[in-house]
Design an enzyme around this catalytic site. Structure first.
Site, PDB file in Angstrom:
ATOM      1  N   ARG A   1       0.820  -1.230   0.000  1.00 14.58           N
ATOM      2  CA  ARG A   1       0.000   0.000   0.000  1.00 14.58           C
ATOM      3  C   ARG A   1       0.845   1.267   0.000  1.00 14.58           C
ATOM      4  NH1 ARG A   1      -3.456  -2.702   3.711  1.00 14.58           N
ATOM      5  NH2 ARG A   1      -5.187  -3.627   2.548  1.00 14.58           N
TER       6      ARG A   1
ATOM      7  N   LYS B   1       4.307  11.858 -10.821  1.00 11.70           N
ATOM      8  CA  LYS B   1       3.503  11.026 -11.714  1.00 11.70           C
ATOM      9  C   LYS B   1       4.260   9.732 -11.974  1.00 11.70           C
ATOM     10  CE  LYS B   1       1.770  14.334 -14.862  1.00 11.70           C
ATOM     11  NZ  LYS B   1       1.399  14.404 -16.268  1.00 11.70           N
TER      12      LYS B   1
ATOM     13  N   GLU C   1      12.763  19.559 -23.493  1.00  9.47           N
ATOM     14  CA  GLU C   1      11.957  19.970 -22.334  1.00  9.47           C
ATOM     15  C   GLU C   1      12.548  21.216 -21.683  1.00  9.47           C
ATOM     16  OE1 GLU C   1       9.163  18.451 -21.755  1.00  9.47           O
ATOM     17  OE2 GLU C   1       9.397  16.483 -22.732  1.00  9.47           O
TER      18      GLU C   1
ATOM     19  N   LYS D   1       9.452  23.430 -13.032  1.00 10.35           N
ATOM     20  CA  LYS D   1       8.561  22.277 -12.907  1.00 10.35           C
ATOM     21  C   LYS D   1       8.125  22.104 -11.456  1.00 10.35           C
ATOM     22  CE  LYS D   1       6.917  18.033 -14.192  1.00 10.35           C
ATOM     23  NZ  LYS D   1       6.925  16.805 -14.945  1.00 10.35           N
TER      24      LYS D   1
ATOM     25  N   GLU E   1      -2.695  18.707 -11.824  1.00  8.85           N
ATOM     26  CA  GLU E   1      -3.099  19.067 -13.183  1.00  8.85           C
ATOM     27  C   GLU E   1      -4.291  20.007 -13.269  1.00  8.85           C
ATOM     28  OE1 GLU E   1      -2.019  17.827 -16.277  1.00  8.85           O
ATOM     29  OE2 GLU E   1      -1.087  15.910 -15.861  1.00  8.85           O
TER      30      GLU E   1
ATOM     31  N   ARG F   1      -0.401  23.690 -14.620  1.00  9.50           N
ATOM     32  CA  ARG F   1       0.450  22.589 -15.043  1.00  9.50           C
ATOM     33  C   ARG F   1       0.320  22.354 -16.546  1.00  9.50           C
ATOM     34  NH1 ARG F   1       1.612  17.281 -11.336  1.00  9.50           N
ATOM     35  NH2 ARG F   1       3.333  16.486 -12.601  1.00  9.50           N
TER      36      ARG F   1
ATOM     37  N   ASN G   1       2.726  21.788 -20.950  1.00  8.85           N
ATOM     38  CA  ASN G   1       2.347  20.996 -22.114  1.00  8.85           C
ATOM     39  C   ASN G   1       2.688  21.692 -23.425  1.00  8.85           C
ATOM     40  OD1 ASN G   1       1.271  18.460 -22.445  1.00  8.85           O
ATOM     41  ND2 ASN G   1      -0.635  19.320 -23.240  1.00  8.85           N
TER      42      ASN G   1
ATOM     43  N   HIS H   1       3.588  20.019 -26.639  1.00  8.88           N
ATOM     44  CA  HIS H   1       3.196  18.618 -26.477  1.00  8.88           C
ATOM     45  C   HIS H   1       1.897  18.265 -27.174  1.00  8.88           C
ATOM     46  CE1 HIS H   1       6.440  18.526 -23.630  1.00  8.88           C
ATOM     47  NE2 HIS H   1       6.236  17.246 -23.349  1.00  8.88           N
TER      48      HIS H   1
ATOM     49  N   HIS I   1       2.648  15.336 -29.285  1.00  4.32           N
ATOM     50  CA  HIS I   1       2.083  14.012 -29.041  1.00  4.32           C
ATOM     51  C   HIS I   1       1.439  13.449 -30.289  1.00  4.32           C
ATOM     52  CE1 HIS I   1       1.859  14.305 -24.412  1.00  4.32           C
ATOM     53  NE2 HIS I   1       2.861  13.544 -24.802  1.00  4.32           N
TER      54      HIS I   1
ATOM     55  N   HIS J   1      10.540  11.160 -27.786  1.00  8.16           N
ATOM     56  CA  HIS J   1       9.566  12.128 -27.274  1.00  8.16           C
ATOM     57  C   HIS J   1      10.035  13.577 -27.479  1.00  8.16           C
ATOM     58  CE1 HIS J   1       6.625  13.901 -24.570  1.00  8.16           C
ATOM     59  NE2 HIS J   1       7.612  14.478 -23.897  1.00  8.16           N
TER      60      HIS J   1
END
Ligand SMILES: NC(=O)c1ccc[n+]([C@@H]2O[C@H](COP(=O)([O-])OP(=O)(O)OC[C@H]3O[C@@H](n4cnc5c(N)ncnc54)[C@H](O)[C@@H]3O)[C@@H](O)[C@H]2O)c1
Ligand SMILES: [Zn+2]
Length: 1608
Positions: A136, A158, A200, A262, A272, A276, A280, A283, A287, A299
């Site tokens: 847990r 994340k 990035e 960041k 998010e 945040r 992006n 992106h 993406h 990426h």
């Protein structure tokens, strides 16, 4: 190794300083972990790439430190577990997670555990997620080893694993206890992975902090150095501040800054929210690309391209400057990242794979960050600043535009607002001047600030090359608007790597000489400087320059092809100088190149230009002038020789780069071609550039008004289509502008002359980016323009704009910016839009060209991607709504139908109409089989015949000889075997046309009973028809109903009916082949006169046939409400005529009676009609018939299923779809989102949108009008309200308003108005002002004209009035004509038909030839400033009157008689000759009592047609098929009998009292068809009426009324 306590930097996240950065942190990390995160078990997970490099050291230190600590506090040593995973994304799986968990559980690892994730994002994400769920959730520590992991994935908590359904779909937010960034890890990181992370870093700086970005821009080399050059000799260098190199410091700074952002964002917005979302940036699109090209591209590489696209999007939307976009591009590529999908780096990775915009958009559709169906994209407003504090909502169209590789440019004439009338803009700095300024400033002494420098690839390459050569130091100021150059006064070194200049011609030539200036090679550095470019650059010759330089002592070697790039230059002590001979007939850049370097030569340079004529002298002059502004003088001696002063350039404080004169030609040319005004600032008469004279020397002679100051140029174009050709123009002094001139030359008009423009003096354009002369010829030809090459130029024939056709595949630009921009100029006027391929090539000189074209010049553009989509064969043109099978209209047409319907006769007629050949399958059969069908059947029987017949058809259709331009008529039984039906159906599917001919079967039967030459069916004909009719119908995609009212004796169709049938067939064929589609001109600018269609409501048109003409009067189209038609019961009963045949006949009757287009409508009950709401299949079958019968419009209700609608669109051919929605139940009020959804569906499927609401009060009409305005830019839209309260909306609707007519049995919809009512209402509302019309002449009291015109006005409800203006002197009409603003038009008669011309602005062609004006009309033309100019135009309708009466009486108007005869030689005779000529009669005889007058008239027509004067009629051996007499009736003229000959011709007597003259009576007795003078009079008046109103005249009513008055 000695222990050091490293200096670390800390970043706080979520309230604790848990991010720690530094160099050589191993021990630090382990100590910190063991003391601050005590646990019994530590689990270190890493991958096979890292383990050999770092793991043993970690284990060793762990052991040492843990035992040391254990001893200190007497505790038990913790256990350390290590596990090494395979590298790469595949490890982020459920399987790996399971394995780790099982392994730990089997080792009895408990909750008292801390995970250490040592690796890239893959290890971090995976281990984080294991930690999040193990027992847990236990603590974990990130030890990121890739740059990406440091600045991105390790921060934020994340964690995730991948599943087959997608990446990162299973995971958790789980914060690490610590994040240790030991930058030493980066030293082993592959360069590509480093760049991957830099994307990035750059992204973060770009959205957050401009000064961080500047560090990245300027620190490229240092950062790379810190990472990649790890051969330091000092142990643990960088751990302590005092050993840290400058480069290491910068690297840490950069990563720290990024990590900080960041962390800050995560802290403020852990889960998010909006903030945040900013991270992006790059992106959303990134993406979309990544999904298509992963794993071939990383990426960060995709994000890098995404950053560029999203930045361009910001720029296109007007938020970001091009300077900023350029900075982003340069920064990303300097770190080795790709910035477009077409660059070599990318192609090397993904091969020829095309990322289609549709596919990218498809991926973007499912982005988590989207808001409903709107996409959210982070927009920048500057470097380091976003437009909003969150992602902004952006429309798909705008995204598409930015992503698309091709540009669709739409003509300004088709935009709702028309062209932008007045434009002022500054065009980009000159490339030539920028390049020269850069080079001179770099070579100069002191500091100079350069402004208006062109930011382009070219200057970028130049700048980069100068930096590589260490020629000077550069800095940017004012957000990149100013370049500060600290000149190196001529210092140069051999560059470390090769100097790459892409396809930058100027830079390559200049740099070639510059390289020879390098004095010597330094030790341990390359010994030669290498200059190279892209593939195209390597094909551009530089031989003369190399020769000149080598002859003066330089050591240059061509590395591939002699005389071309790449070259290697070995220093030999600098540029020698002395006397240099150079051939300057190919490029002036060679000359400039040497001139620019000459001041620094060892010996003074004398440059002699030899070998023929010097090309582009102005560029040489420009170079010299610029050298002089930097303090170096050049002396021009005899014989093209230059002597250059020695010394260094002196940099002034400031230097402003002038605009590029060639670029300026494009906006000016758009003004010229679209009839508007454009001012370009920063280029004027003072300019040094040759192209600056384009406006004066090219545009002015072409008919533009040009005004120039020293520093600005203004051009006003003539009205559209009125540019004049330039029979010869030497463009030697402005060669680059020839492409602009060429596209203008394509649309010139020259009524008198040959309409050809010849441009010479541009030979050098053959060796530019491409062979531009050949390229222009090739691309112009694709538009249908005639163009050809001249020895040193190009020749172009002008053409009316409406005849230009944009090439389907678009304009190919040869990677040449000038070709792209000049064709964009042409595209601004070419009908329906033009695709320009490779749109990016403009970036060379005008990076924002497309943005400026759209936003500054007002030309609409759209993105198009002609490439292949994923898994798709064949090309798609942008995004077409629904698929339509484009038909090849030249493909052969197969005709089928029952025997006796006229397949041969009508088939041959069809062939004639279309210019096709005719072939009969039966005859072909007999020819091939060498046996008659009769014999074949008698020998082999019917069955075998059918099989062979099918074979013959199949073979014919697959034989290339018959593929195109044939009418192929089949035997009646062809549809019997299933095989042949399949062949026919296949043919339809492939875009061929199978035309079913039908006639009334009763008629066919009685006809066939007479025919004994053909084998009989051996069964009842009606039975055969009943069996076959279904087969014919399933096999055809078109059907023509040959309707004959009745038969003459013996079962024959009457000759009159045959003529009519042929005429109907011709109209039908011209429609289905797209040659003359008869569509209503909805957009025409007839102010105040809306277009309408009258809605028929009868059950059976046959009953009302005689009223149809009246009912349709004035309407632009007629609607056949098929759901209201009702077949009489007796016809239904005997099954003779199916419902389809009934409807087909109804349509044929309508066609026969009125010529206007038909709207085919089947209205369902739920949409205010009577057709069943349940029967979708039946509905679409019926609609399909509307298309098969060639209806111009088919109404499709959008309430039906999409698939049914899409099917019908796929086969629509030339029929337009009227996509309709009737809100009968008041569910979709105007402006509601519910209605918007309907609109979008209708917009998707329809060519015309029809929305019908219900009005309960006047407010509903106001709501509608407000709504209408919002759609004014969209497709044509019919928007009305039903009900009496909605009548106002019918008055205000301007596109195809449905109308009723008093003669109809009832209205089609409640509240429907007649055309007359609508016009009356519009008049009262002030939308349709009353106009005055006059008859001018004397004597005119008895004229029929007032009756004629006033009847017409009355019938259509037009408020105008026609009166008499009797006068002897034409001067009396001046006031009425010129000063009265209510003047609408005039008829002109004797004696003013010639004198009137002096008051007119324009006399049309026909009136000019006839030499008389009988009609004056007013046209309002838009002037340059947008105001309307009133123009009076003269026309002659007398000849139209003759034609309209004579032509219908011809057997076949497309095949007129050979000879015609005109009697008399006055003014009317002129109109008569012109009429005969216009009808296509080749040989015209002319007789007059006084022969000399006839001779004079013959002279007039000499150049137009063949007129022969007859001395006497008595012995003339002629056979005229048409005779027109213009001799007064009083003369009682009759013709000698032989003139009438054996044929039955047509005679027309222009005298109209008495109605039947002696001459007509005589001809009638000979069996000739007669046209009375009064008939011609009426017809010419009707032609007049139609010119004035722009509407079809109510012919029947006018004729009845005039004849009634005439008889009185
Ligand atoms: N959690 C987040 O917020 C977040 C954010 C961005 C990306 N990601 C994830 O990160 C992953 C990509 O991370 P990545 O780019 O670091 O890829 P990666 O972890 O696959 O590492 C790239 C390659 O470099 C090797 N490598 C790593 N460090 C090295 C070193 N110091 N020296 C030599 N080789 C080294 C690795 O073995 C691997 O082959 C993706 O799975 C992505 O989904 C997560
Ligand atoms: Zn990312």
């Amino acid at each position: 190794m000695a222990r050091v306590d490293p200096d670390v930097s800390k970043v706080s996240i979520l309230g604790s300083e848990s991010i720690i950065l530094g160099f050589h942190l191993t021990e630090y990390i382990i100590r910190d972990v063991l003391t601050s995160i005590p646990a019994s078990n530590y689990v270190l997970i890493t991958d096979t790439n890292l383990a050999p490099l770092y793991l043993s050291n970690y284990v060793e230190v762990f052991k040492r430190v843990s035992s040391e600590l254990a001893q200190q506090n007497g505790a038990k040593e913790p256990r350390l577990f290590t596990r090494i995973l395979p590298p790469g994304e595949l490890s982020k799986s459920r399987k790996t997670k399971d394995e780790i968990e099982d392994w730990l559980l089997s080792n009895a690892v408990t909750r008292d555990t801390c995970f250490l994730a040592m690796g890239g994002g893959v290890i971090g994400d995976l281990v984080g997620f294991v930690a999040a769920t193990f027992m847990r959730g236990v603590s974990f520590v990130q030890i990121p080893t890739t740059l990406l992991a440091m600045v991105d994935s390790s921060i934020g908590g994340k964690t995730a694993i991948d599943t087959p359904a997608g990446k990162n779909l299973i995971g958790a937010f789980w914060q690490p206890k610590r994040i240790f960034m030991d930058l030493i890890f980066l030293q082993s990181l592959p360069e590509r992975e480093f760049a991957n992370g830099m994307a990035e870093v750059v992204k973060t700086a770009a959205i957050w902090n401009e000064s961080d970005f500047v560090k990245l821009e300027t620190g490229v080399d240092a950062v790379r150095e810190a990472v990649l050059n790890s051969n330091s000799t000092i142990p643990l260098q960088g751990a302590k501040l005092d050993t840290r190199t400058e480069e290491q410091g910068l690297l840490l700074d950069v990563i720290l800054a990024s990590a900080r952002v960041k962390a800050e964002v995560v802290t403020n917005d852990e889960r998010e929210g909006g903030l945040r979302g900013l991270l992006n940036f790059g992106h959303s699109i990134g993406h979309g690309i990544e999904a298509l090209v992963s794993p071939l591209m990383l990426h960060g590489e995709c994000v890098s391209i995404g950053i560029m696209k999203e930045a361009e999007l910001s720029r296109n939307l007007g938020h970001l400057s091009q300077v900023a976009v350029g900075r982003l591009a340069r920064c990303l590529s300097s770190y080795g990242l790709p910035i477009t999908l077409d660059e070599k780096k990318v192609k090397d990775r993904i091969g020829n794979m095309h990322c289609h915009v549709d596919d990218i958009m498809e991926v973007m559709k499912v982005d988590k960050k989207n808001q409903g169906d709107k996409k959210r994209i982070v927009l920048l407003s500057a470097v380091g600043k976003t437009l909003e504090k969150r992602a902004s909502v952006v429309s798909d169209v705008d995204i598409y535009k930015v992503l698309a590789p091709e540009q669709l440019v739409l003509p300004v004439t088709e935009s709702a607002n028309g062209p932008r009338k007045e434009v002022t803009l500054t065009t980009p700095g000159s490339k030539s001047i920028s390049n020269r300024a850069l080079l001179i400033a770099a070579l100069g002494q002191g500091t100079v600030r350069l402004t208006n420098l062109l930011h382009s690839d070219d200057t970028q390459y130049m700048l980069a090359a100068l930096q590589n050569l260490n020629a000077a130091d550069f800095e940017w100021e004012d957000n990149g608007d100013t370049l500060v150059v600290h000149g190196g006064a001529g210092r140069l070194v051999v560059p470390e790597k090769e100097v790459y200049i892409g396809n930058a011609g100027t830079a390559s030539r200049f740099l070639t000489s510059v390289l020879t200036m390098i004095p010597k090679a330094e030790e341990n550095k390359p010994s030669a400087a290498i200059l190279t470019g892209n593939a195209r650059m390597k094909q551009r010759p530089i031989e003369p320059l190399l020769k000149a330089l080598t002859s003066s002592g330089a050591q240059i070697k061509s590395l591939e092809k002699e005389g071309f790039l790449p070259i290697a230059v070995t220093p030999t002590g600098g540029f020698k100088g002395g006397r240099i001979e150079l051939s300057a007939s190919i490029s002036s850049q060679y000359v400039s190149s040497i001139l620019l370097c000459a001041p620094y030569a060892v010996e003074p340079v004398e440059l002699a230009l030899v070998g023929g004529q010097v090309i582009s002298q102005p560029y040489i002059d420009m170079t010299i002038a610029m050298m002089e502004s930097f303090g170096i003088s050049v002396e021009r001696l005899e014989n093209n020789t230059y002597k250059i002063q020695q010394g260094a350039y002196k940099n002034p404080e400031h230097y402003i780069v002038e605009s590029d004169a060639s670029s300026a030609t494009y906006p000016l040319a758009i003004a010229a071609i679209t009839g508007t005004t454009c001012t370009v600032t920063s280029i004027g008469s003072k300019s040094l550039q040759g192209d600056a004279t384009f406006a004066v020397n090219v545009l002015r002679p072409m008919g533009c008004i040009v005004e120039q100051t020293e520093t600005s140029t203004t051009v006003r174009g003539p009205p559209i289509d009125q540019l004049k050709p330039l029979p010869t123009i030497d463009m030697e002094t402005m060669t680059d502008a020839f492409l602009t001139a060429s596209v203008l030359a394509a649309v010139t008009s020259d009524p008198q002359g040959e309409n050809i423009t010849r441009i010479t003096g541009i030979a050098n354009q053959r060796v530019k980016e491409c062979n531009r002369i050949a390229a222009m010829v090739h691309e112009l030809t694709k538009f249908g323009v005639t163009a050809s090459e001249l020895p040193d130029g190009i020749q172009i024939h002008g053409k009316p704009i409406k005849d230009l056709k944009a090439p389907k595949e678009g304009v190919h630009c040869y990677d040449d910016h000038r070709i792209a921009m000049s064709f964009a100029v042409l595209a601004s006027i070419v009908p329906h839009g033009t695709i320009i391929q490779e749109k990016k090539c403009v970036e060379k000189t005008w990076p924002t060209w497309w943005d400026d074209l759209e936003h500054k010049m007002g030309v609409r553009i759209n993105g198009v991607d002609l490439g292949k989509k994923k898994g798709q064969v064949g090309n798609v043109l942008g995004r077409v709504s629904g698929k339509t099978n484009k038909m090849d209209h030249q493909k052969s047409i197969v005709i089928i139908g029952m025997r006796g319907v006229g397949k041969t006769t009508l088939g041959q007629h069809a062939a004639e109409v279309l210019g096709f050949q005719f072939i009969d399958v039966d005859q072909h059969f007999e020819k091939v089989q060498k046996i008659t069908i009769f014999d074949f059947i008698n020998t082999w029987g019917w069955e075998k015949f059918r099989i062979k017949e099918a074979e013959t058809l199949q073979e014919l259709l697959s034989n290339p000889q018959y593929h195109r331009n044939y009418i192929i008529a089949c035997g009646g039984g062809i549809v019997e075997p299933e095989g042949s039906r399949a062949v026919l159906k296949d043919y339809c599917r492939q875009g061929g046309k199978v035309l079913h001919l039908v006639r009334d079967m009763d008629h066919v039967a009685s006809y066939l009973n007479r025919d004994t030459t053909r084998p009989m069916y051996g069964e009842d004909m009606m039975g055969v028809w009943k069996r076959r009719r279904g087969w014919y119908r399933e096999a055809c995609n078109f059907e023509f109903v040959a309707h004959a009212g009745s038969l003459v004796e013996g079962g024959w169709v009457s000759p009159r009916d045959w003529i009519a049938i042929k005429k109907d067939l011709q109209r039908f064929l011209l429609f289905i082949t797209g040659r003359k589609t008869n569509h209503v001109d909805i957009k025409s600018g007839r102010i105040g006169v809306p277009t309408t269609f009258v809605a028929l409501t009868m059950k059976d048109l046959r009953v009302h046939q005689d009223r149809l003409v009246e009912i349709c009067e004035g309407a632009d189209a007629v609607e056949l409400r098929v759901d209201l038609l009702k077949q009489p019961e007796d016809e239904q009963k005997d099954d003779l005529k199916s419902y389809i045949e009934y409807v087909g006949e109804q349509l044929a009757i309508l066609r026969r009676t009125v010529p206007i287009p038909v709207v085919f409508t089947v209205r369902s009950k739920g949409q205010a009609g009577t057709f069943s709401d349940e029967d979708e299949k039946g509905m679409f079958e019926l609609l399909q018939w509307g298309q098969r019968w060639g209806c111009e419009y088919v109404d499709v209700e959008i309430c039906w299923s999409n698939s049914a609608i899409e099917n019908i669109i796929a086969t629509k051919g030339e029929s337009k779809i009227l996509a309709s929605w009737h809100d009968v139940r008041c569910q979709t009020p105007w402006g509601s989102t519910a209605l918007e959804a309907r609109y979008e569906t209708a917009d998707k499927y329809g060519d015309i949108i029809k929305l019908v609401g219900v009005a309960k009060s006047m407010n509903d009409n106001i709501a509608l009008e407000n709504y209408r305005i919002t759609k004014s830019e969209g497709k044509p839209m019919i928007a009305i309200n039903m009900g009496a309260a909605g009548q106002l909306s019918r008055v205000l609707n301007e596109v195809l308003t449905p109308t009723s007519h008093p003669a109809l049995p009832h209205k089609a919809a409640p509240g429907q108005l007649s055309l007359a009512e609508i016009n009356t209402a519009r008049h009262l509302l002030g939308l349709l002002p009353a106009k005055k019309f006059w008859l001018i002449g004397t004597p005119i009291q008895h004229s029929m004209s007032p009756t004629l015109h006033n009847t017409g006005f009355g019938a259509l409800g037009l408020p105008h009035n026609y009166g008499l203006l009797e006068c002897h002197m034409v001067e009396y009409v001046e006031d009425a004509l010129l000063k009265d603003l209510e003047f609408g038009g005039a008829s002109v008669t004797i004696p003013h038909k010639v004198n009137i011309m002096k008051y007119l602005d324009q006399v049309n062609e026909s009136a000019k030839i006839i030499g008389a004006v009988n009609t004056v009309f007013v046209r309002h033309e838009q002037k340059e400033d947008g105001s309307l100019q009133r123009k009076l135009i003269g026309e002659n309708t007398d000849y139209i009157g003759i034609m309209r009466r004579v032509q219908p009486l011809m057997q076949d108007p497309t095949n007129p008689p050979e000879q015609g005869l005109v009697l008399g030689s006055g003014g009317t005779a002129r109109a008569a000759i012109y009429a005969l000529y216009s009808m296509g009669i080749k040989k015209i005889y002319l007789w007059n009592r006084t022969t000399s007058k006839a001779q004079e008239l013959k002279q007039v027509f000499e150049s137009l047609c063949d007129v022969t004067v007859l001395e006497s009629l008595d012995n003339a051996k002629i056979e005229p098929g048409v005779i027109v007499s213009t001799v007064p009736a009083e003369s009682g003229l009759e013709l000698p009998e032989h003139i009438y000959g054996g044929i039955k011709g047509i005679i027309c007597d222009m005298a109209y009292k008495p109605r039947r003259t002696k001459l007509l009576l005589q001809a009638f007795a000979k069996g000739w068809s007669c046209v009375e003078g009064i008939e011609v009079l009426i017809s010419q008046g009707i032609a007049q009426f139609e010119i004035w109103t722009g509407k079809p005249a109510p012919i029947q009513r006018i004729e009845d009324e005039v004849l009634r008055k005439y008889e009185l």
